[in-house]
Design an enzyme around this catalytic site. Structure first.
Site, mmCIF file in Angstrom:
data_model
loop_
_atom_site.group_PDB
_atom_site.id
_atom_site.type_symbol
_atom_site.label_atom_id
_atom_site.label_comp_id
_atom_site.label_asym_id
_atom_site.label_seq_id
_atom_site.Cartn_x
_atom_site.Cartn_y
_atom_site.Cartn_z
ATOM 1 N N ASP A 25 0.783 -1.250 0.000
ATOM 2 C CA ASP A 25 0.000 0.000 0.000
ATOM 3 C C ASP A 25 0.814 1.298 0.000
ATOM 4 O OD1 ASP A 25 -1.942 -1.918 0.242
ATOM 5 O OD2 ASP A 25 -2.739 -1.232 2.161
ATOM 6 N N GLU A 73 -4.583 -0.802 -1.341
ATOM 7 C CA GLU A 73 -5.889 -0.896 -0.677
ATOM 8 C C GLU A 73 -6.885 -0.033 -1.445
ATOM 9 O OE1 GLU A 73 -6.014 0.180 3.483
ATOM 10 O OE2 GLU A 73 -8.189 -0.063 3.571
ATOM 11 N N LYS A 130 -6.510 -4.915 -3.067
ATOM 12 C CA LYS A 130 -7.125 -5.581 -1.908
ATOM 13 C C LYS A 130 -8.178 -4.680 -1.271
ATOM 14 C CE LYS A 130 -3.403 -4.363 1.376
ATOM 15 N NZ LYS A 130 -4.179 -3.571 2.281
ATOM 16 N N LYS A 133 -7.600 -4.898 4.876
ATOM 17 C CA LYS A 133 -6.304 -4.484 5.406
ATOM 18 C C LYS A 133 -5.240 -5.530 5.064
ATOM 19 C CE LYS A 133 -8.217 -0.876 7.189
ATOM 20 N NZ LYS A 133 -8.259 0.318 6.300
ATOM 21 N N VAL A 158 3.191 0.341 4.263
ATOM 22 C CA VAL A 158 2.458 1.126 5.267
ATOM 23 C C VAL A 158 1.036 0.594 5.421
ATOM 24 C CG1 VAL A 158 3.808 3.181 4.786
ATOM 25 C CG2 VAL A 158 1.681 2.859 3.539
ATOM 26 N N THR A 159 0.472 0.784 6.608
ATOM 27 C CA THR A 159 1.168 1.211 7.790
ATOM 28 C C THR A 159 1.591 -0.027 8.573
ATOM 29 O OG1 THR A 159 -0.870 1.351 9.114
ATOM 30 C CG2 THR A 159 -0.182 3.337 7.973
ATOM 31 N N CYS A 163 -2.019 -2.469 7.820
ATOM 32 C CA CYS A 163 -2.017 -3.390 6.677
ATOM 33 C C CYS A 163 -0.786 -4.295 6.629
ATOM 34 C CB CYS A 163 -2.181 -2.615 5.383
ATOM 35 S SG CYS A 163 -3.844 -1.912 5.243
ATOM 36 N N GLN A 203 7.725 -13.472 21.916
ATOM 37 C CA GLN A 203 7.520 -14.909 22.180
ATOM 38 C C GLN A 203 8.259 -15.782 21.167
ATOM 39 O OE1 GLN A 203 3.360 -15.876 23.578
ATOM 40 N NE2 GLN A 203 2.984 -13.851 22.706
HETATM 41 C C1 C5J Z 1 -3.073 0.692 5.535
HETATM 42 C C2 C5J Z 1 -4.860 1.871 6.631
HETATM 43 N N1 C5J Z 1 -2.543 0.476 4.351
HETATM 44 N N2 C5J Z 1 -4.122 2.212 7.673
HETATM 45 N N3 C5J Z 1 -4.319 1.236 5.562
HETATM 46 O O1 C5J Z 1 -2.456 0.446 6.544
HETATM 47 O O2 C5J Z 1 -6.033 2.146 6.597
#
Ligand code: C5J
Length: 221
Positions: A25, A73, A130, A133, A158-159, A163, A203
């Site tokens: 993204d 996205e 997509k 996320k 990102v972020t 995602c 972990q």
């Molecule tokens: C992504 C979002 N790409 N934060 N989208 O992380 O909405």
């Protein structure tokens, strides 16, 4: 022969032939001043920090012949794949599908939905659109990866906490080994970036590995 990348929480043994770079993204609406992210009051310079290291990693992956996959996205222009709950989320005056500074927000084909020019895909690099996320929900990324015999993913974008993290969790459950490249991921919230990495390697590496791009690039050479 695998190449060892010194990573957290322990060494990642990269098998280049079975490894892909997945870039999540890196879209204009999230990253560019004047985009949707900026319009919501976010400091896009925090996300843009990932562009320069990612350009170097992308160049190294391309030079090594590794499969590179980009994701975006977004939704169909008629919004038929947009859950009403996602449209309503945040109670914001402007939401997905509304006119924004770079066209309709997160709509396929609009300028803001596209990938930033610095990291633009080249011929042969699949771009996966997509609606969610995670990159595995309602997409063909799993088929693309399996058809190429991919078992390991270098995940960036990102972020970090949304995602990228969701994709790593989805991939982990499907049996992929994921390494998040820490400086090639970014968040509008520095503490979420740190925690997004920390929870992957907690972990004993519950979801995967984390390493800086310089180590990954060295291993690709
Ligand atoms: C992504 C979002 N790409 N934060 N989208 O992380 O909405």
């Amino acid at each position: 022969m695998p190449t060892t990348i010194t990573a957290q929480p322990y060494d990642f043994l990269m098998n280049k032939a079975q490894c892909a770079l997945v870039i999540i993204d890196m879209q204009r609406d999230f990253l560019e001043p004047g985009g949707f992210g900026a319009m919501l009051g976010n400091d896009v310079s925090l996300l843009r920090q990932a562009i320069a290291p990612l350009q170097q990693l992308l160049a190294a992956a391309r030079a090594s012949g590794m499969l590179v996959i980009h994701t975006r996205e977004g939704h169909r222009p008629d919004l038929t794949d947009l859950p009403p709950s996602k449209k309503a989320r945040g109670n914001l005056p402007t939401t997905i599908g509304d006119p924004g500074p770079m066209g309709r927000i997160l709509i396929q084909g609009e300028p803001g939905h596209d990938i930033v020019p610095e990291l633009y895909p080249i011929a042969g690099e699949p771009v996966v659109d997509k609606p969610g996320k995670g990159a595995f929900f309602a997409t063909d990324i799993d088929a693309i990866l399996r058809n190429r015999g991919i078992k390991q993913l270098l995940v960036c974008g990102v972020t970090t906490e949304v995602c990228v993290n969701t994709t790593v969790r989805e991939a982990n459950d499907r049996g992929y080994e994921c390494l998040m490249v820490e400086d090639c991921c970014a968040s509008y919230f520095p503490e979420f970036h740190r925690m997004g990495l920390a929870m992957v390697i907690a972990q004993g590496g519950i979801f995967g590995w984390v390493a800086p791009s310089e180590r990954v690039i060295a291993a690709l050479k």
